[in-house]
Design a protein around this motif. Structure first.
Motif, mmCIF file in Angstrom:
data_model
loop_
_atom_site.group_PDB
_atom_site.id
_atom_site.type_symbol
_atom_site.label_atom_id
_atom_site.label_comp_id
_atom_site.label_asym_id
_atom_site.label_seq_id
_atom_site.Cartn_x
_atom_site.Cartn_y
_atom_site.Cartn_z
ATOM 1 N N PRO A 165 -44.909 28.713 33.039
ATOM 2 C CA PRO A 165 -44.371 27.503 32.411
ATOM 3 C C PRO A 165 -43.546 27.830 31.163
ATOM 4 N N ILE B 69 -45.020 24.344 39.927
ATOM 5 C CA ILE B 69 -44.541 23.778 38.662
ATOM 6 C C ILE B 69 -45.320 22.509 38.336
ATOM 7 N N GLN C 140 -48.496 23.506 37.087
ATOM 8 C CA GLN C 140 -48.423 24.506 36.010
ATOM 9 C C GLN C 140 -49.226 25.766 36.347
#
Length: 451
Positions: A290, A267, A270
């Protein structure tokens, strides 16, 4: 470049490893390979990690461990034999297994961590040997060599940001495969420390971020992530694409395909994640992406439930007028090092929800006694029969009648709702019920929205 992680079921035997090699052959971009320890070959089998835990305990108890040493080595030897490796080829693996009790460890926790981590380390060594024998340009890189630094406790570590600087300095030739053991890192003291169980997922995400991979492929034993647990709902729909935060919400409440901490490095960078089946790599699996520019195809993406919760209910008149009431509760929990999961509240009421495994009977009594003395609530009730169902979907935002659509069919089945809470992100609704109703809640909501 792709970072590819294979779970324990994907590397449990010689034929499974052969399939892993076929997958790596099929795509030159699959350059960094993270392996778990060998898992179960069948339902009656034992994971190598569990054998290593038993080995560690026998060592600590100063009992005979020669039989368990043999059993652990036989798991690796069986895989090696499938690829015609000799006993001499596997001599280093046997030596490392037998040497574990003779190493110096700061304490019992570090001993356990080191024993457990060797499941992945030895499997990475074995896979490197096999791939070299198959003509690959393969190189073993360990967390110590790569500078994967961790902090925290020996058996529940977290990655240190220094790791990402170290990984950027690691040179990978375009035509080589890097074989990397999952699940552990190196503490600043130089000792081995492991992530929480299932932490090879975390290693894969760390490497994906560190190497700025275009994709992180997580190979497991299912074709995709499903919209509900197949053990509860018959033939649930597979999820083709979902967001990071949808996955996080669902994994919290019981989705077991993916370690719930594993997405965080991906995360942060991304990096999309593709969950695929080792035995059916041609299938698209589930893409986790994302939130930016994501367009939801359905109102609800998935439903998950967990039965491992308990709750403390407090009632006190004018609770909303009393400053510091919640602060005192949090101070008591902090004193006992107990984390709470949720704290929904009303004008005169508050409920604190806990994960059951964090508590025992003595600790529950201590917390309740201190809250009674400190806050003197008009009513206090410990609720042990508690389950949580999460209804999750990016398409849930701004759906005005959604709660009614969820709750009405549950009311038709006389299911008592103890708590309902919509997350601040508006992509999830949490429902608290009795444990015995948990599976029926999931089936009912699934039927309402997917059938």
């Amino acid at each position: 470049m792709k970072v590819v992680k294979f779970g324990g079921s994907s590397v449990a035997s010689g034929p499974k490893i052969a399939q892993v090699i076929n997958i790596l052959k099929s795509d030159d971009k699959r350059q960094v390979v993270v392996v778990s320890a060998p898992g179960k070959r069948n339902k009656a089998d034992t994971k190598v990690t569990d054998l290593l835990i038993k080995y560690a305990n026998l060592t600590l108890e100063k009992q005979n461990y020669s039989e368990i040493q043999t059993r652990i080595f036989e798991r690796y030897a069986e895989i090696g034999e499938h690829f015609n490796l000799t006993v001499q080829d596997l001599d280093e693996i046997k030596t490392l297994i037998n040497a574990l009790p003779n190493q110096a460890y700061p304490n019992r926790d570090y001993l356990l961590a080191s024993f457990k981590a060797h499941g992945e380390l030895l499997n990475a060594k074995l896979l490197t040997l096999i791939m070299k024998s198959q003509g690959f340009k393969a190189r073993l890189v360990t967390p110590r060599q790569a500078g994967l630094i961790v902090t925290g406790t020996p058996n529940d570590a977290t990655v240190n940001p220094e790791t990402y600087v170290n990984l950027r300095n690691l040179i990978i030739d375009p035509d080589e495969k890097i074989i990397f053991p999952g699940f552990y890192g190196i503490a600043p003291s130089g000792n081995i420390a492991t992530f929480s169980r299932g932490g090879s997922d975390i290693t894969g995400a760390i490497l994906a971020r560190g190497f700025n991979a275009g994709l992180y492929e997580n190979f497991t034993d299912v074709d995709a992530i499903f919209s509900a647990n197949p053990a509860i709902v018959s033939n649930p729909e597979p999820i083709s694409k979902m967001t990071y935060r949808e996955m996080r919400e669902l994994s919290y409440a019981g989705f077991s395909v993916f370690h719930d901490e594993a997405l965080i490095p991906a995360i942060q960078a991304q990096i999309p994640v593709n969950v695929k089946n080792t035995q059916h790599p041609e299938k698209p699996g589930t893409m986790i992406v994302p939130e930016t520019n994501f367009k939801a195809q359905h109102t609800i993406t998935g439903i998950a439930g967990g039965k491992n919760f308990s709750a403390l209910y407090l009632h006190k008149y004018l609770l909303n007028k009393g400053a510091g009431f919640t602060l005192k509760i949090l101070q008591i929990l902090d004193h006992h090092k107990v984390a709470y999961e949720h704290m929904p509240s009303g004008i005169d009421d508050i409920t604190i929800i806990f994960k059951k495994e964090d508590l025992n009977a003595e600790l529950i009594d201590q917390i309740c006694n201190e809250i009674q003395l400190s806050l003197n609530p008009d009513q206090m009730q410990w609720i042990d029969d508690y389950a949580i169902t999460m209804v999750v979907g990016e398409g849930m935002q701004d759906k005005l009648s959604l709660c009614a659509s969820i709750l009405y069919p549950l009311g038709q089945k006389n299911i008592s709702i103890k708590m309902i809470n919509q997350g601040a992100s508006q992509i999830s609704i949490m429902i608290g019920t009795r444990r015995q109703d948990s599976e029926e809640v999931i089936r009912t909501i699934y039927k309402t929205f997917f059938k």
